[in-house]
Design an enzyme around this catalytic site. Structure first.
Site, PDB file in Angstrom:
ATOM      1  NE  ARG A 151      -3.591  -1.866   2.871  1.00  0.00           N
ATOM      2  CZ  ARG A 151      -4.857  -1.464   2.937  1.00  0.00           C
ATOM      3  NH1 ARG A 151      -5.143  -0.190   2.995  1.00  0.00           N
ATOM      4  NH2 ARG A 151      -5.825  -2.338   2.983  1.00  0.00           N
ATOM      5  N   GLY A 160      -7.148   7.581  -1.400  1.00  0.00           N
ATOM      6  CA  GLY A 160      -7.481   6.928  -2.667  1.00  0.00           C
ATOM      7  C   GLY A 160      -6.713   7.419  -3.878  1.00  0.00           C
TER       8      GLY A 160
END
Ligand code: PEP
Ligand code: MG
Length: 939
Positions: A151, A160
């Protein structure tokens, strides 16, 4: 830790924007004691590049940090997510083990031309070994494989905007191991197809639609609605098709070597720092491009293994209102991004109390623990795997301004924060949201549908169905509302361009909701009554069809979607804001005045807390339709007699204006600036006159009418200038046509006397514009004093007044010592001062080249918005110092647009100005900024 001199000094690293304590450190190992905390409440609007704290010698150059090794103070190195995962791990919370690759490594990746720097992958592999040991699993193992997520994690939260890959470590072999180890092949193959899809998307840039179409086709074929019902055989078939998509689009097979997967995934996440949406977001929030992202590699936990699993997002308080109650959403048997992606509409968190009461209780306790630990409202991601709770992320939650204010005040009442800490938490620009409009409920509304009230405020605009069109229409000056089934980070430019956002799917934590809240835009989400048909360019709500370009109104506070345009009401201040402003008033040293030139604006400003008027632009009183003909007659007069006759007509009008303003500001100082703009601004436009002349030639107008027009054209031509901004304006008018200023001064003192008679206390200050030479002010001061004496006569002693000047010409700033002899106050007109210091026309620069300058980093900011402290600021500092050296009691203030801007207010505070003056709606913001300035740089 001992320094080289053997002596250990402790110091604090404080966020330079919000004052948040980032870390307490040995001062010998930091270059400077300032940093950027990266809190969402912090001025994400304005982070600047900072030198980072240096890690200890032994740790310098360390590029991979296990969660146990870091802490929350290491955001610049580990990114917000990595630093918080480390902090939570060390606080004993159930965080799946993992490690973080630093933002330094990301920068090195870019310096190496888009390659992992030498040795980094070996460091990643050895870090992975430690995770394998903790988890008792092996990466790539065919029996019990370790799977990881990869991530992104930037310093400032960029929800996002960058990429994530889940389930990494699966291949044709390990998937079998996962299936047999968990006894759940359906789950294992679902994970594998998710990996191929995400990998294809993130690593090979293959659009999601290529995968989704195949999946939809299969689900249709099987008459299945939800992914969780897809049988294992179908997943296996889909996986083969997905692999073909990869081979077809990327020309390489999906990598079966798990280390190759990892290598490519880390590179892809670094690369995602530079994708289009991340770039747009950074620009919108002024996040430096050079910051880079960290990468977090964390062992997977699964919310999609069955009905005793789930995943969710939780706020410790309501991020819309600030109310003290858990707030969030979850999905049973779902993985990762399903909740925020808006694909399935999730359930409210309170329902989890019925479905999984023990987990709910643990969440309540964890939320309280994290909130107390971080002293702020948290936004937490969690997963439940086979009845066990895991926390995957915590960060300070994004909130509306209304919630930010409520939270700050409640945290003080709950003794979580001191008043000073709470004050520094407020992002003053965010407060603008509080001044958002609401629907006028007295109006008859045609409510088309009701969705979730995702971000408060009301907006009216024309419907568009895609982000590019939203941007295009908004550029052409239209107000648009973006309507979409859901938004994704790719739509960020459309959200920025739109007045508000309406989605038919997704919950309060969906992308549209989170992003709109952060931007302070009204948003209605999950409005399922709205059926969108992009092919037809319309949506249907009930039996009403709304086509692209039709007007609608959104009420983000109630979730209503309303047909047409609606009257919007101005906002009111909440009790909490009132409390916060009172605290700010007790702290701040700067006074806050307003720029107002009507009794209504003055009264509004006073209700917002203005402590006087810093600039009353009298020309605005000349512009009204009823007065303009008289003003024009005054300007066009051929002789003194005619001019005086026109001025005599204007005088009572001006007097009544001043009476209204003085009354509204009873007891507070009112600075009235004598006429400033060039006279041609009051005359008809030359092009219009010429057109009229053309028309007259054709029409049968009288000779008199024609010659009057010819004369008018001659006069307007006479007054035209090549550079009106540098021409005959300000005191230059007052010197050549003293009757105008005289009339204004008479009107001021007559108004003072009239009000004094009624017992109203008035504090008049008369301001001379555009002074560049001391003799200009000397002459104008004499005129004011003489006129005052004439009007006041024997009452002079009872009417104390001041005469001052604007400092808006660089020469005035440079010779401020001389000018101060004749001035009771200086008011910095930073609009003109910026114009003349840079030599940029304030009317043209923004449209012509300034935007380019800012985009290409020639200037870091638009100097007409944020004061240029290095140039214009230097002139101000010099003028204050030299003015006060000649006249110690000289009052100083600022009345350019910068008077309502946070960084400029900080500068004014540090330069020792007495007040800032700004437009009425900026006053609450200015009061808080002034308090923050005092807390950070007490004077
Ligand atoms: C200024 O120049 O900063 C100012 C306040 O005056 P105006 O904008 O009216 O020129
Ligand atoms: Mg000016």
């Amino acid at each position: 830790m001992q320094s080289s001199s053997g002596e250990m000094k402790l110091g604090s690293i404080v966020c330079q924007y919000c004052g948040e304590l980032i870390d307490t450190v040995d001062t010998n190992r930091v270059k400077i004691l300032y940093g950027v905390c990266g809190l969402s409440t912090c001025s994400v609007n304005n982070p600047k590049e900072m030198e980072q704290p240096l890690p200890p010698q032994a740790e310098q150059g360390k590029r991979v940090w296990h969660f146990q090794e870091g802490h929350a103070g290491m955001k610049t190195l580990l990114g917000g997510k990595g630093a918080n995962l480390a902090e939570m791990t060390n606080a004993g919370l159930p965080v799946p083990p993992g490690f973080t690759i630093t933002t330094d490594a990301c920068r090195a990746y870019y310096s190496a031309g888009g390659k992992l720097p030498e040795g980094l992958f070996d460091e990643i592999r050895s870090a992975l070994v430690k995770v394998e040991q903790t988890k008792k699993q092996k990466f790539g193992d065919s029996l019990n494989p370790l799977l990881v997520s990869v991530r992104s994690g930037s310093v400032n939260s960029m929800p996002g905007m960058m990429d994530t890959i889940l389930n990494l470590g699966l291949n044709d072999n390990t998937v079998k191991g996962l299936a047999s180890h968990t006894g759940n092949p359906q789950f294992a193959y679902d994970c594998y197809r998710r990996l191929i899809q995400m990998f294809g998307n993130v690593v090979f840039d293959i659009e999601g639609i290529h995968f989704e179409t195949l999946l939809h086709r299969k689900k249709n074929e099987l008459a299945i609605d939800e992914d969780k019902d897809v049988p294992v055989e179908a997943w296996i078939e889909i996986i083969e098709k997905f692999k073909e998509v990869i081979e077809w689009r990327a020309n390489v097979p999906f990598p079966q070597d798990v280390y190759e997967q990892l290598h490519l995934a880390v590179e892809a996440v670094f690369r995602s720092w530079n994708n289009q949406r991340a770039n747009v977001y950074r620009k919108a929030y002024n996040i430096p491009d050079s910051q880079g992202t960290a990468v977090n590699i964390q062992s997977m936990v699964f919310g999609n293994m069955g009905d005793d699993c789930g995943t969710g997002v939780l706020f410790t308080r309501n991020p819309s209102t600030g109310e003290k109650a858990l707030y969030g959403e979850y999905l049973i048997n779902a993985q990762g991004e399903d909740v925020v992606a808006g694909i399935r509409t999730p359930l409210p968190i309170a329902k989890l109390n019925q479905e999984m009461p023990e987990i709910y209780e643990q969440l309540v306790q964890t939320a309280a623990k994290l909130e107390a630990h971080y002293k702020d409202m948290q936004d937490i991601e969690f997963t439940v795997e086979k009845g066990k709770l895991f926390i995957l992320q915590t960060r300070n939650g994004k909130r509306t301004a209304q919630a930010a204010v409520k939270l700050a005040v409640h945290f003080v009442h709950e003794r979580i924060l001191t008043i000073e800490e709470a004050m520094l938490r407020i992002d003053v620009e965010h407060l603008n949201q509080l001044l958002h409009r609401a629907i006028d409920e007295d109006e008859k509304l045609q409510v088309l549908a009701v969705g979730l009230p995702a971000s408060p405020g009301a907006a009216t605009g024309q419907v568009v169905f895609d982000a590019d069109k939203a941007e295009e229409w908004s550029r052409s000056g239209k107000r648009v509302v973006l309507v979409s089934s859901e938004t994704s980070p790719e739509d960020i430019h459309g959200v920025i361009a739109a007045e508000g956002v309406l989605t038919s799917r997704g919950g309060m934590t969906s992308h549209a909701a989170v992003v709109a809240r952060g931007m302070g835009k009204p948003c209605v989400c999950g409005c399922e009554e709205v059926r969108i048909d992009t092919g037809e360019g319309q949506f249907i709500a009930g039996d009403v069809k709304v086509r692209e370009g039709d007007w609608i109104t959104l009420d983000g506070s109630t979730g209503r979607v309303i047909a047409g345009t609606v009257t919007l009401k101005e906002p009111e201040m909440s009790d909490e804001l009132g409390q916060l402003l009172k605290w700010a008033d007790d702290i701040r040293a700067l006074k806050i005045r307003t720029n107002a030139d009507s009794p209504e604006d003055a009264a509004k400003a006073r209700s917002f807390g203005a402590e006087g008027i810093g600039l009353c632009r009298t020309e605005h009183m000349f512009m009204s339709a009823s007065r303009l003909p008289v003003v024009q007659a005054m300007i066009l007069a051929d002789n003194l007699k005619d001019r005086k006759a026109a001025l005599d007509q204007l005088l009572p009008m001006q007097q009544s204006d001043f009476e209204g303003i003085f009354a509204a500001m009873e007891g507070l100082p009112v600075t009235i600036r004598l006429l400033d703009p060039p006279l041609h601004e009051f005359l008809p436009n030359m092009e219009e006159l010429l057109l009229r002349q053309e028309r007259m030639k054709k029409d049968a107008d009288t000779i008199d009418e024609r010659s009057a027009l010819d004369q008018l054209i001659r006069k307007v031509r006479n007054l035209q200038e090549m550079n009106p901004m540098l021409g005959w304006r300000g005191c230059r008018l007052g010197i050549l046509i003293p009757e105008i200023y005289q009339m204004q001064v008479i009107a001021i003192f007559r108004a003072v006397l009239a009000l004094q008679k009624k017992g109203v206390q008035v504090v008049p200050e008369i301001m001379i514009p555009l002074v560049g030479h001391v003799n200009e002010l000397k002459a104008m001061r004499e005129l004011v004093d003489r006129t005052a004496e004439d009007v006041l006569g024997t009452l002079k002693e009872q009417v104390p007044y001041q005469v001052g000047t604007m400092i808006e010409v660089p020469r005035a700033a440079l010779t401020a010592g001389q000018i101060a002899q004749y001035a009771d106050f200086f008011s910095f007109g930073t609009n003109d001062l910026t114009q003349m210091t840079f030599g940029y026309s304030r009317d043209d620069a923004e449209g012509k080249f300034l935007t380019h300058y800012v985009e290409h980093h020639i200037l870091s900011q638009n100097p007409f918005q944020v004061l240029d402290t290095e140039g214009v600021g230097l002139l101000i500092e010099w003028a204050v110092e030299s003015g006060r050296s000649k006249k110690p009691g000289l009052k100083t203030g600022i009345c350019g647009e910068h008077g309502g801007e946070k960084d400029s207010i900080f500068f004014c505070h540090q330069t020792g100005l007495d007040y800032v003056s700004c437009s009425p709606f900026r006053i609450p913001l200015a009061r808080i900024a002034a308090a923050q300035a005092q807390l950070i740089h007490s004077r």
